[in-house]
Motif scaffolding. Sequence first.
Motif, PDB file in Angstrom:
ATOM      1  N   LEU A  87       7.386  -7.208   1.841  1.00 44.95           N
ATOM      2  CA  LEU A  87       7.652  -5.762   1.822  1.00 44.95           C
ATOM      3  C   LEU A  87       6.835  -5.071   0.735  1.00 44.95           C
ATOM      4  O   LEU A  87       6.279  -3.989   0.952  1.00 44.95           O
ATOM      5  CB  LEU A  87       9.143  -5.511   1.614  1.00 44.95           C
ATOM      6  N   LEU A  88       6.756  -5.685  -0.449  1.00 50.35           N
ATOM      7  CA  LEU A  88       5.981  -5.086  -1.541  1.00 50.35           C
ATOM      8  C   LEU A  88       4.498  -4.998  -1.193  1.00 50.35           C
ATOM      9  O   LEU A  88       3.809  -4.058  -1.617  1.00 50.35           O
ATOM     10  CB  LEU A  88       6.173  -5.895  -2.825  1.00 50.35           C
ATOM     11  N   LYS A  89       4.007  -5.946  -0.417  1.00 53.62           N
ATOM     12  CA  LYS A  89       2.599  -5.920  -0.009  1.00 53.62           C
ATOM     13  C   LYS A  89       2.280  -4.693   0.851  1.00 53.62           C
ATOM     14  O   LYS A  89       1.137  -4.239   0.897  1.00 53.62           O
ATOM     15  CB  LYS A  89       2.240  -7.196   0.758  1.00 53.62           C
ATOM     16  N   GLN A  90       3.287  -4.156   1.515  1.00 55.23           N
ATOM     17  CA  GLN A  90       3.078  -2.961   2.338  1.00 55.23           C
ATOM     18  C   GLN A  90       2.778  -1.721   1.490  1.00 55.23           C
ATOM     19  O   GLN A  90       2.305  -0.703   1.999  1.00 55.23           O
ATOM     20  CB  GLN A  90       4.316  -2.675   3.204  1.00 55.23           C
ATOM     21  N   LEU A  91       3.046  -1.809   0.177  1.00 54.66           N
ATOM     22  CA  LEU A  91       2.892  -0.643  -0.697  1.00 54.66           C
ATOM     23  C   LEU A  91       1.530  -0.582  -1.382  1.00 54.66           C
ATOM     24  O   LEU A  91       1.230   0.411  -2.062  1.00 54.66           O
ATOM     25  CB  LEU A  91       3.981  -0.642  -1.771  1.00 54.66           C
ATOM     26  N   GLU A  92       0.711  -1.595  -1.222  1.00 55.98           N
ATOM     27  CA  GLU A  92      -0.578  -1.606  -1.914  1.00 55.98           C
ATOM     28  C   GLU A  92      -1.438  -0.415  -1.501  1.00 55.98           C
ATOM     29  O   GLU A  92      -1.510  -0.058  -0.329  1.00 55.98           O
ATOM     30  CB  GLU A  92      -1.316  -2.916  -1.630  1.00 55.98           C
ATOM     31  N   ARG A  93      -2.067   0.209  -2.490  1.00 49.47           N
ATOM     32  CA  ARG A  93      -2.919   1.405  -2.328  1.00 49.47           C
ATOM     33  C   ARG A  93      -2.109   2.651  -1.971  1.00 49.47           C
ATOM     34  O   ARG A  93      -2.665   3.626  -1.457  1.00 49.47           O
ATOM     35  CB  ARG A  93      -4.007   1.172  -1.277  1.00 49.47           C
ATOM     36  N   MET A  94      -0.831   2.638  -2.261  1.00 50.05           N
ATOM     37  CA  MET A  94       0.006   3.809  -1.997  1.00 50.05           C
ATOM     38  C   MET A  94      -0.032   4.753  -3.187  1.00 50.05           C
ATOM     39  O   MET A  94       0.205   4.347  -4.328  1.00 50.05           O
ATOM     40  CB  MET A  94       1.451   3.379  -1.720  1.00 50.05           C
ATOM     41  N   GLU A  95      -0.324   6.014  -2.930  1.00 50.24           N
ATOM     42  CA  GLU A  95      -0.355   7.024  -3.988  1.00 50.24           C
ATOM     43  C   GLU A  95       1.058   7.452  -4.358  1.00 50.24           C
ATOM     44  O   GLU A  95       1.918   7.603  -3.484  1.00 50.24           O
ATOM     45  CB  GLU A  95      -1.154   8.255  -3.542  1.00 50.24           C
ATOM     46  N   VAL A  96       1.291   7.653  -5.631  1.00 53.54           N
ATOM     47  CA  VAL A  96       2.592   8.145  -6.086  1.00 53.54           C
ATOM     48  C   VAL A  96       2.738   9.632  -5.773  1.00 53.54           C
ATOM     49  O   VAL A  96       3.833  10.133  -5.563  1.00 53.54           O
ATOM     50  CB  VAL A  96       2.775   7.873  -7.595  1.00 53.54           C
ATOM     51  N   ASN A  97       1.605  10.320  -5.717  1.00 53.19           N
ATOM     52  CA  ASN A  97       1.586  11.722  -5.281  1.00 53.19           C
ATOM     53  C   ASN A  97       0.323  11.925  -4.445  1.00 53.19           C
ATOM     54  O   ASN A  97      -0.787  11.924  -4.973  1.00 53.19           O
ATOM     55  CB  ASN A  97       1.605  12.681  -6.468  1.00 53.19           C
ATOM     56  N   GLU A  98       0.505  12.070  -3.136  1.00 55.45           N
ATOM     57  CA  GLU A  98      -0.633  12.154  -2.217  1.00 55.45           C
ATOM     58  C   GLU A  98      -1.501  13.385  -2.451  1.00 55.45           C
ATOM     59  O   GLU A  98      -2.675  13.399  -2.082  1.00 55.45           O
ATOM     60  CB  GLU A  98      -0.121  12.141  -0.776  1.00 55.45           C
ATOM     61  N   ARG A  99      -0.942  14.421  -3.044  1.00 53.22           N
ATOM     62  CA  ARG A  99      -1.725  15.642  -3.302  1.00 53.22           C
ATOM     63  C   ARG A  99      -2.717  15.441  -4.437  1.00 53.22           C
ATOM     64  O   ARG A  99      -3.709  16.174  -4.537  1.00 53.22           O
ATOM     65  CB  ARG A  99      -0.785  16.801  -3.634  1.00 53.22           C
ATOM     66  N   TYR A 100      -2.467  14.458  -5.282  1.00 54.30           N
ATOM     67  CA  TYR A 100      -3.337  14.203  -6.436  1.00 54.30           C
ATOM     68  C   TYR A 100      -3.697  12.716  -6.477  1.00 54.30           C
ATOM     69  O   TYR A 100      -3.195  11.968  -7.315  1.00 54.30           O
ATOM     70  CB  TYR A 100      -2.637  14.628  -7.730  1.00 54.30           C
ATOM     71  N   PRO A 101      -4.562  12.281  -5.564  1.00 55.11           N
ATOM     72  CA  PRO A 101      -4.895  10.846  -5.480  1.00 55.11           C
ATOM     73  C   PRO A 101      -5.674  10.351  -6.691  1.00 55.11           C
ATOM     74  O   PRO A 101      -6.479  11.076  -7.282  1.00 55.11           O
ATOM     75  CB  PRO A 101      -5.734  10.758  -4.205  1.00 55.11           C
ATOM     76  N   LEU A 102      -5.442   9.102  -7.025  1.00 55.35           N
ATOM     77  CA  LEU A 102      -6.058   8.497  -8.199  1.00 55.35           C
ATOM     78  C   LEU A 102      -7.575   8.431  -8.088  1.00 55.35           C
ATOM     79  O   LEU A 102      -8.287   8.638  -9.076  1.00 55.35           O
ATOM     80  CB  LEU A 102      -5.478   7.089  -8.401  1.00 55.35           C
ATOM     81  N   HIS A 103      -8.115   8.149  -6.899  1.00 48.78           N
ATOM     82  CA  HIS A 103      -9.549   7.917  -6.755  1.00 48.78           C
ATOM     83  C   HIS A 103     -10.392   9.158  -7.051  1.00 48.78           C
ATOM     84  O   HIS A 103     -11.601   9.059  -7.277  1.00 48.78           O
ATOM     85  CB  HIS A 103      -9.868   7.395  -5.348  1.00 48.78           C
ATOM     86  N   LYS A 104      -9.791  10.338  -7.066  1.00 55.31           N
ATOM     87  CA  LYS A 104     -10.550  11.560  -7.348  1.00 55.31           C
ATOM     88  C   LYS A 104     -10.823  11.746  -8.838  1.00 55.31           C
ATOM     89  O   LYS A 104     -11.603  12.620  -9.219  1.00 55.31           O
ATOM     90  CB  LYS A 104      -9.813  12.776  -6.802  1.00 55.31           C
TER      91      LYS A 104
END
Length: 267
Positions: free
Chosen positions: A97-114
């Motif tokens: 179940l935890l593997k399903q969360l990989e690369r999940m943003e905590v806030n989609e409006r402000y993604p980390l990669h930007k």
Amino acid sequence: MAKSKSIHPISGKLRENVYVDSKDGYIVRSAPKKRGRKKKMQPAFDSQANRAEYINGLAGELNSKIKGFSSNFKQTNFYRLLLKRFRREPLNNRYILLKQLERMEVNERYPLHKLGGARLKVTPKASKIEITVAVDYHPPSSVAKRTVNCYEYQVLLLCWVKGSDEPLPEVKYGEWRFLKDKLPVFDFLFKRPAGTVEWLVCLRQRLGFNEEAIPNFRGEGMQIVLAGSFEDKDLKLWEKRQKEKMEAETMVEGKRKENVVRVKARE
């Protein structure tokens, strides 16, 4: 209900009849039949109820711990999005179940990669967990009309130990780095709690000016990056599930190719 007169000087229920002492004399009625509702077996419903309780508990713990770390940055429907990802996986296996969360943003409006680029590597050991963050490029020099000249990385590690559903959190903070500096590599060293079976790593970045964070969500990002397990059976299960997924995708791709209708060329 039909009733009849009776000469019996009794009152109450006797066998299949009820005797009543009324103003019209003794009356006898048929006793109401028991209509006990049989309990139906609902294994499918019970299974879904147990599953809902399990994934709701796991999502609730994650939601609480990440909120405590990120404060108001976490988006309001984060808990619902956790459940949405969990429902993709039919097994009640915490690692899967935890593997399903990989690369999940905590806030989609402000993604980390930007905000910049960094590679994260986790090296689990017997008594510690090493997390390396290697920065590939600096963030932009301005966000939300504010000048940026530095940034920091933070790492949140959650560990689940045997016999407990509540993860143990620990946070490490990297030093502020300036845009004029060389691309840094951070080595975060965490103590591994005794009995740890699964772990989850979140990476947070904040932009700043003169080592003070910019007070705007556009200068912040956080992501659930990696999940892992110390249990060989869980690692083998995940490997098996990935293999099955690849085989299924290959079969679908093969069927698509077989169903293609080709148009002949004119000579």
